[in-house]
Design an enzyme around this catalytic site. Structure first.
Site, short mmCIF file in Angstrom:
data_model
loop_
_atom_site.label_atom_id
_atom_site.label_comp_id
_atom_site.label_asym_id
_atom_site.label_seq_id
_atom_site.Cartn_x
_atom_site.Cartn_y
_atom_site.Cartn_z
CE LYS A 106 40.36 12.56 -17.54
NZ LYS A 106 40.01 11.21 -18.04
O1 G3P Z 1 38.30 9.38 -20.31
C1 G3P Z 1 37.04 9.93 -20.35
C2 G3P Z 1 36.19 9.62 -21.54
O2 G3P Z 1 36.91 9.51 -22.71
C3 G3P Z 1 35.03 8.73 -21.33
O3 G3P Z 1 34.45 8.23 -22.51
O4 G3P Z 1 33.03 6.63 -23.75
O5 G3P Z 1 32.96 6.68 -21.23
O6 G3P Z 1 31.97 8.52 -22.57
P1 G3P Z 1 33.02 7.49 -22.50
#
Ligand code: G3P
Length: 217
Positions: A83
Site C-alpha cells: 500500500k
Molecule cells: O484502511 C484505511 C481505512 O479504511 C481507514 O478508515 O475509519 O480510519 O477512516 P478510517
C-alpha cells in the site's frame, strides 16, 4: 463484490475466516501500531489465515524509500499487496513496483483525478476513503461512483476498493455501484449479519415448534 477486513489484528481475522465471506485484509500504520509484536510477523500470520490479498502500507515518504520498503513487504508472503499513499512519490513507487509484478494498493484517495493517475501507473487497487470524505460533509459514495465510471470508460484493470467504511449502507451502495471490493472494520461485518426481523422471526419459529412439541408430549 469482495469483502476485505480492515484490521491488523490476527485473532480477529482468524475468527472471521471460517465464515467464508472474507476475501482479503487491509491494514494501515494506525491499525498495525495498535498490535504488539513484530509487524512483519503479524502480517505473515494474517496472510496465512486469509490466503487472499493483504495490504501492508509503507511508511517511507520518498519514492526510493517506498520502493525499497515495498519490496521488503512483498517478500513477507505472496499475498502481500504493497500500500502506498497517493502523491508524486506514491505514483512513482507504484509504477516501479507494479512493473516488477508487485501488486500495489494506492491509498488515501479522495478525488477521481487521483484515482485516474493511480490506474495509469498500474495500481492493482485504489482506495477511496468514503467515511473521511463524509467527515467533511461531502458525498463519499459519489466519489466511488465517479471512479467506477472512469475505470469502465477505459477498461482499467485497477480494482476499486472502498475504504473508510462506517456502516452497512456504505457496503450496500458500494455493491450497487459495482465497486470491486469493500473493506470493512470487524464491527461493520457484524452489522451486515444483523436484522431485527430475522431475530424476531427465529424466536417465533422456535417458540411455535416448542409449543407443538409440548402439546404432543
Ligand atoms: O484502511 C484505511 C481505512 O479504511 C481507514 O478508515 O475509519 O480510519 O477512516 P478510517
Amino acid at each position: 463484490m469482495k469483502i476485505f477486513v480492515d484490521s491488523a489484528n490476527p485473532e480477529t481475522v482468524e475468527a472471521l475466516v471460517p465464515l467464508r465471506i472474507v476475501d482479503g485484509v487491509t491494514t494501515n500504520p494506525s491499525l498495525l501500531a495498535r498490535e504488539s509484536g513484530d509487524p512483519h510477523e503479524t502480517l505473515a500470520r494474517i496472510c496465512r489465515a486469509v490466503r487472499g490479498p493483504v495490504s501492508a502500507e509503507v511508511v517511507a515518504t520518498d519514492a526510493d524509500g517506498m520502493i525499497g520498503e515495498g519490496r521488503r513487504l512483498a517478500a513477507i508472503d505472496e499475498h502481500i499487496v504493497v500500500k502506498v499513499p497517493f502523491g508524486k512519490a506514491g505514483v512513482q513507487a507504484c509504477a516501479v513496483l507494479s512493473g516488477e509484478g508487485i501488486r500495489v494498493n494506492v491509498t488515501l484517495v479522495f478525488s477521481p483525478a487521483q484515482a485516474l493517475l493511480a490506474a495509469k501507473v498500474g495500481a492493482a487497487f485504489v482506495s477511496p476513503f468514503v467515511g473521511r470524505v463524509e467527515d467533511i460533509a461531502t458525498d463519499g459514495m459519489d466519489l466511488v461512483s465517479r471512479i467506477v465510471e472512469i475505470y469502465e470508460n477505459y477498461e482499467f484493470e485497477t480494482e476499486v476498493l472502498v475504504a473508510s467504511v462506517r456502516g452497512p449502507a456504505h457496503v450496500v451502495e458500494a455493491a450497487r455501484m459495482g465497486a470491486d471490493v469493500c473493506t470493512c472494520p470487524p464491527k461493520v461485518i457484524d452489522m451486515l449479519f444483523n436484522h431485527p426481523l430475522t431475530d424476531i422471526g427465529l424466536a417465533k419459529f422456535l417458540a411455535d415448534w416448542d409449543k407443538a412439541q409440548a402439546v404432543r408430549a
